[in-house]
Write an enzyme that holds these catalytic residues in place. Sequence first.
Site, PDB file in Angstrom:
ATOM      1  N   HIS A 263      -4.601   3.872  -0.563  1.00  0.00           N
ATOM      2  CA  HIS A 263      -3.733   2.750  -0.256  1.00  0.00           C
ATOM      3  C   HIS A 263      -4.774   1.929  -0.296  1.00  0.00           C
ATOM      4  O   HIS A 263      -4.764   0.698  -0.812  1.00  0.00           O
ATOM      5  CB  HIS A 263      -3.541   2.742   1.231  1.00  0.00           C
ATOM      6  CG  HIS A 263      -2.796   1.800   2.129  1.00  0.00           C
ATOM      7  ND1 HIS A 263      -2.204   1.132   2.597  1.00  0.00           N
ATOM      8  CD2 HIS A 263      -3.866   0.572   1.760  1.00  0.00           C
ATOM      9  CE1 HIS A 263      -1.992   0.005   2.709  1.00  0.00           C
ATOM     10  NE2 HIS A 263      -2.757  -0.075   2.394  1.00  0.00           N
ATOM     11  N   GLU A 264      -6.356   1.737  -0.342  1.00  0.00           N
ATOM     12  CA  GLU A 264      -7.321   1.033  -0.812  1.00  0.00           C
ATOM     13  C   GLU A 264      -7.382   0.360  -2.242  1.00  0.00           C
ATOM     14  O   GLU A 264      -7.424  -0.350  -2.920  1.00  0.00           O
ATOM     15  CB  GLU A 264      -8.358   1.744   0.169  1.00  0.00           C
ATOM     16  CG  GLU A 264      -8.265   1.030   1.895  1.00  0.00           C
ATOM     17  CD  GLU A 264      -7.598   0.309   2.696  1.00  0.00           C
ATOM     18  OE1 GLU A 264      -7.513  -0.777   1.287  1.00  0.00           O
ATOM     19  OE2 GLU A 264      -7.270   0.630   4.023  1.00  0.00           O
ATOM     20  N   HIS A 267      -4.963  -1.777  -3.579  1.00  0.00           N
ATOM     21  CA  HIS A 267      -5.808  -3.032  -3.544  1.00  0.00           C
ATOM     22  C   HIS A 267      -6.596  -3.637  -4.239  1.00  0.00           C
ATOM     23  O   HIS A 267      -7.149  -4.602  -4.730  1.00  0.00           O
ATOM     24  CB  HIS A 267      -6.756  -3.297  -1.425  1.00  0.00           C
ATOM     25  CG  HIS A 267      -5.276  -3.547  -0.496  1.00  0.00           C
ATOM     26  ND1 HIS A 267      -4.290  -4.194  -0.556  1.00  0.00           N
ATOM     27  CD2 HIS A 267      -5.340  -2.237   0.656  1.00  0.00           C
ATOM     28  CE1 HIS A 267      -3.495  -3.914   0.095  1.00  0.00           C
ATOM     29  NE2 HIS A 267      -4.216  -3.436   1.066  1.00  0.00           N
ATOM     30  N   GLU A 293      -0.193  -6.303  -0.170  1.00  0.00           N
ATOM     31  CA  GLU A 293       0.022  -5.055   0.858  1.00  0.00           C
ATOM     32  C   GLU A 293       1.248  -4.608  -0.730  1.00  0.00           C
ATOM     33  O   GLU A 293       0.958  -3.125   0.010  1.00  0.00           O
ATOM     34  CB  GLU A 293       0.348  -5.360   1.964  1.00  0.00           C
ATOM     35  CG  GLU A 293       0.443  -3.994   2.650  1.00  0.00           C
ATOM     36  CD  GLU A 293      -0.832  -4.051   3.357  1.00  0.00           C
ATOM     37  OE1 GLU A 293      -0.619  -2.659   3.646  1.00  0.00           O
ATOM     38  OE2 GLU A 293      -1.766  -4.846   3.200  1.00  0.00           O
TER      39      GLU A 293
END
Lengths: 501, 501
Positions: A263-264, A267, A293
């Site tokens: 997830h990170e 980003h 997101e």
Amino acid sequence: MNMKQIEKEFLDFVKKISAYNEALGLIYWDLRTGAPKYGVEQRSEVIGLLSSEVFKMSTSEEMAAYIATLSKQLLSEKTSKILQECKREYERNKKVPEEEYKEYVILQSKAESVWEEAKETDNFALFSPYLEKLVDMTKRFVSYWGYQENKYDVLLDMYEPGMTVSLLDQVFHELKDKIVPLVKAVSKSPYKPKTDFLFEKFPKELQREVSLKILEKMGYNFNAGRLDETVHPFATGLNPGDVRVTTNYNENDFRTAIFGTIHEGGHALYEQNISKDLIGTPLCTGTSMGIHESQSLFYENILGRSYSFWKNNFELLKQYAANGQFDGVELEDFYRAINESKPSFIRIEADELTYPLHIMIRYEIEKGLFNGELEVKDLPEIWNEKYEEYLGIRPKNNAEGVLQDVHWAGGSFGYFPSYALGYIYAAQFKHKMLEEFADFNHMVESGELLPIQEWLTEKIHQYGKLKKPIEILKDVTGEGLNPNYLIDYLYKKYTDVYKLN
Amino acid sequence: MNMKQIEKEFLDFVKKISAYNEALGLIYWDLRTGAPKYGVEQRSEVIGLLSSEVFKMSTSEEMAAYIATLSKQLLSEKTSKILQECKREYERNKKVPEEEYKEYVILQSKAESVWEEAKETDNFALFSPYLEKLVDMTKRFVSYWGYQENKYDVLLDMYEPGMTVSLLDQVFHELKDKIVPLVKAVSKSPYKPKTDFLFEKFPKELQREVSLKILEKMGYNFNAGRLDETVHPFATGLNPGDVRVTTNYNENDFRTAIFGTIHEGGHALYEQNISKDLIGTPLCTGTSMGIHESQSLFYENILGRSYSFWKNNFELLKQYAANGQFDGVELEDFYRAINESKPSFIRIEADELTYPLHIMIRYEIEKGLFNGELEVKDLPEIWNEKYEEYLGIRPKNNAEGVLQDVHWAGGSFGYFPSYALGYIYAAQFKHKMLEEFADFNHMVESGELLPIQEWLTEKIHQYGKLKKPIEILKDVTGEGLNPNYLIDYLYKKYTDVYKLN
């Protein structure tokens, strides 16, 4: 002085503000990754001083003069967008009387500590007056800032420029209509995934190795970043050459670290691949919370929880898992296990199917508060009603209900919808990728993820804030916000995982 | 505005400068401990911008006004010392014409890169014109700053306030007279320590464990610090609650990390124990380079290479050393091994006995350059002569001779003597400790090092820059700079290690 010189001076001024923000970004990263605790008090003073310098510069007479002078000129696209950002910031800050803003900052910090206590003691009444005051002050700010159709639009616009209640109402309505029945069908399915093998001890150092390997496959550049450990994972882009990722390790549930890292990492890919041309300007970051997101959720869920992804990576995971954690586990079972879905109370623990419903509940409540249709005192009851309606479960107390999130205590109204928008955007982008890569699944199965990163960079990342979210969306997909791709995606996936047909 | 208000404003201004310096300190620490390399270019811009803000504030009209107004007032001791520091900084910076200063900064950075090449290719002639220019410009700066007895005093004063050529000449003369014969006696001794057991493979992680344990014993507070790895070890005090230490691990020579950690730990104890009352002021750091070095050298050598220290810690080291590195090694042999002394060319690799001679050579050369007694072109020859005279060895080339240190390329003249002063001070402090702690050696043998840290804090650390180095020295020992304690210490130690009697 001629206009070229004024423009150059303006860009230097903007660069200085960026430099302060970069220093602040490093201080925040450091505070969360191991700064010694006895130094924190003084470090907070440093943060206060540097932040107040940033505020002063952004709202200075010097800035006002640049805005006034340069707004009348024909500027390059880049300078013109930078000027717009500065103007937006300037007006937002200048329109609120200084005294009121100070009062608000104090209220925020008090409200956060009261919220903590209220959550701990399940005492909504304690927090309620603070929340009322925060809503009232925010309403007043909205009136200073001015609004066209709906007061809440102004708040949405802070996180998702251009987003409106009228658009969200329509989109969330469609989403709700389709997801609620799907959640019910999933709940009733007799085919529950087995999940027991997920929870065996997986040593931290080995989880870190897997995390590093996956980040590398995604295209994360370790010459422009690093992976550290924190309680709450995050990614921070100090500049495109220094975008750091953190993750959290749970030795009894490897999913926390692995999916947290992916997830990170999503980003981080965004921030690493912004055009170097935008360094030192306010355009050098993601264009909105929602688009940001969309990148993390695309990688975490659409890619990272896909069958193809694990067809490529299950062996890697097996290799690092200690004590034969996945011996005898079929890829199919693993895939179903990591896509388990069930209604739950806590948003941040929700799976990708039920997550958007958590968001819609918060959206409806916020909208109601700002349009005078709801009162703070009624929130616990309304919250619980909505959980029952959307998810079929009713919180037993306010800690697992209306008091669970810190956002409102911090005055962050209008923020929540971005999370759901991220899902919608991500599914729209994925649909486009399927059109443009003939062999998308095969690519993922073979671990060729770089073409995906390159595609996202070409279409999204490189622009930073040069394009607004809606421009990005239209340029990439050819259409506006459309929840149907997310709906289709969720139906296909969960019909498969829960054998609904 | 009344004086109280002006004083408050002044202190706020000073606090702001400190905040910038703290942010810069963190950025430097980060750059050396793992900042991603692609971000460095932009980070340098941030450093440039923040540093130039500090410079602007320190030399601003605002600062000039505070100095002018408050100098006439009766102030608290603390405010008065802060004002003195600000004035010192202001005058140093304001007296040099801006254009010349800019030229100097460019020269410095060019000289450093030319020096690198010159050292690599053993080509002094390449570096020589830059060094000449640096000396010339520095001389000119000295004439702007003004001097009383000796031009070089002004440079000494930058690192060791109050230090003068006339004092150093006398002290270094005594030191040289006694150390040179001792070095010769040691060279001739047939009793050389065995050292082969020092160089076995000692895994990095285990060296780290030992380093952490020793830091803890010394009284280093891990709630106010952390230990990281760097190529060149250092300690940095961001504020007394955040003082970080780094070390370097050589798996084939554990001494690098262990003694490096103890050395930096000595610096760190100083910074951790400065009175909290001085936070946010320019007084919140060590009072001089020499006093700082006295703390690191006291811990590294006087304590850390003492028999008593290892009587307590040899078992610890044995326990962590892999593969029985020290099996069958007697404490006595270990003690002699870590105190091996022999003349060598490279200052930073020198032992504690020969180290001061390296410094004296540099001191004499610098003094000669600034008093017009020496010319840059003659330095290689002079350097080599002096090495022969002091240490009995002659460098084969300039890389291991006059080109070995970066200091001169960076324009740091007057800095070297601080290292030797650190040794002298440390021996003076140790002598006083022996008087005040009846059972000093026994204490160290039992691992009770905290009383030592507390003693140093009470007498030295807490004051930061509130006291000048000479005040510290006199208040602690009752006398001025006296090299005899160092001489006695070295004679006792090396007579023992090399069985000279």
